[in-house]
Design an enzyme around this catalytic site. Structure first.
Site, short mmCIF file in Angstrom:
data_model
loop_
_atom_site.label_atom_id
_atom_site.label_comp_id
_atom_site.label_asym_id
_atom_site.label_seq_id
_atom_site.Cartn_x
_atom_site.Cartn_y
_atom_site.Cartn_z
N LEU A 241 0.64 -0.93 -0.30
CA LEU A 241 -0.04 -0.22 0.22
C LEU A 241 0.54 1.39 0.05
O LEU A 241 0.90 2.18 -0.48
CB LEU A 241 -0.86 -0.06 0.88
N LYS A 242 2.33 1.09 0.58
CA LYS A 242 3.13 2.25 0.73
C LYS A 242 2.55 3.82 1.15
O LYS A 242 2.52 4.51 0.77
CB LYS A 242 3.65 2.75 -0.81
P1 XMP Z 1 6.26 -5.21 -12.47
O1 XMP Z 1 4.74 -5.22 -13.08
O2 XMP Z 1 6.93 -3.87 -12.65
O3 XMP Z 1 5.32 -4.48 -10.75
O4 XMP Z 1 6.83 -6.74 -12.63
C1 XMP Z 1 6.38 -4.41 -9.78
C2 XMP Z 1 5.54 -4.31 -8.28
O5 XMP Z 1 6.33 -4.00 -7.77
C3 XMP Z 1 5.73 -2.62 -7.80
N1 XMP Z 1 6.79 -1.88 -7.43
C4 XMP Z 1 7.21 -0.97 -5.98
N2 XMP Z 1 7.13 -1.34 -5.03
N3 XMP Z 1 8.69 -0.22 -4.33
C5 XMP Z 1 7.56 -0.45 -4.66
O6 XMP Z 1 6.93 -0.55 -2.82
C6 XMP Z 1 9.56 0.67 -5.63
O7 XMP Z 1 10.27 0.94 -5.90
C7 XMP Z 1 8.44 -0.33 -6.84
N4 XMP Z 1 8.95 -0.69 -7.73
C8 XMP Z 1 7.52 -1.38 -8.47
C9 XMP Z 1 4.80 -2.16 -8.59
O8 XMP Z 1 3.73 -1.48 -7.81
C10 XMP Z 1 4.24 -3.58 -8.98
O9 XMP Z 1 2.88 -3.79 -8.04
#
Ligand code: XMP
Length: 213
Positions: free
Chosen positions: A62-63
């Site tokens: 949920l960040k």
């Molecule tokens: P994809 O489709 O790019 O999905 O493989 C990546 C998933 O991770 C989340 N995401 C992050 N979450 N910090 C986070 O807390 C990050 O830097 C970050 N980058 C990607 C993204 O929302 C998706 O669910």
């Protein structure tokens, strides 16, 4: 089989699709991560259902980035639904993070994987690492798109804090490289859930990680 280090980012809206993909890929996963798209599309009860179907830990991405009281109000419902871990931002300050940590296992974002992370988050990463070392969360989020930053973050972090890395596949990161750089877990979304055969895609990434561990 396992000890998998692969986390599925299940960013679909539909309940049936989410449950089907999770069930088919579960054998190759350590955990399933849910984010706003799935919670908005299917409701919070999807967390409970995914846990039942897969038997795996559920990470609620949920960040959280709010005042301590609001973080607490949100996180308590999410943990109540069965989430094992909640992801929170650290830049809002230690009290906001502590409000989540008092309720359950927490993962703190110390650097993000997209190009925009260079604008505001990366300059704050050192302070966020210090915060994580002080509070001792389950883990931190670091960018699989920049393995050199994962190695840096790992080197500054207390050894028991896990390094969890999104950005493999669709965003350009490579599972093998980021695990070699020190990642404990790799998050993959689109490369699995948009694939024609999600189970086979998950298996391939699982094997790729296994080879370097
Ligand atoms: P994809 O489709 O790019 O999905 O493989 C990546 C998933 O991770 C989340 N995401 C992050 N979450 N910090 C986070 O807390 C990050 O830097 C970050 N980058 C990607 C993204 O929302 C998706 O669910």
């Amino acid at each position: 089989m396992k000890e998998s280090r692969l986390i599925l980012a299940l960013d679909v809206y539909e309940r049936e699709r989410a449950l089907e993909i999770a069930e088919r890929t579960a054998e190759y996963l350590w955990a399933v991560k849910v984010n706003w798209p799935l919670i908005i599309g299917s409701g919070l009860k999807i967390i409970t259902e995914l846990k039942q179907v897969t038997g795996l830990p559920i990470i609620a991405d949920l960040k959280l980035a709010d005042i301590p009281n609001t973080n607490r109000l949100i996180a308590s419902k999410v943990f109540e639904a069965g989430a094992d871990y909640v992801i929170a931002h650290g830049f809002v300050g230690r009290e906001s993070v502590k409000a989540v940590m008092e309720l359950g296992e927490t993962i703190i974002v110390v650097e993000m994987s997209h190009p925009g992370a260079g604008e505001f988050i990366q300059p704050a990463t050192d302070g966020l690492i210090e915060l994580a070392n002080e509070l001792g969360p389950f883990g931190v989020i670091a960018p699989a798109t920049r393995p050199e930053r994962v190695a840096y973050i790992r080197s500054k972090l207390r050894p028991e804090i896990k390094v969890i890395t999104p950005g493999v596949g669709a965003q350009g990161g490579k599972a093998e490289e980021v695990v070699k750089a020190g990642a404990d877990y790799v998050i993959v979304g689109r490369s699995i859930y948009t694939s024609k055969n999600p189970r086979e895609s998950a298996r391939r990434i699982f094997e790729e990680i296994k080879e370097v561990v």
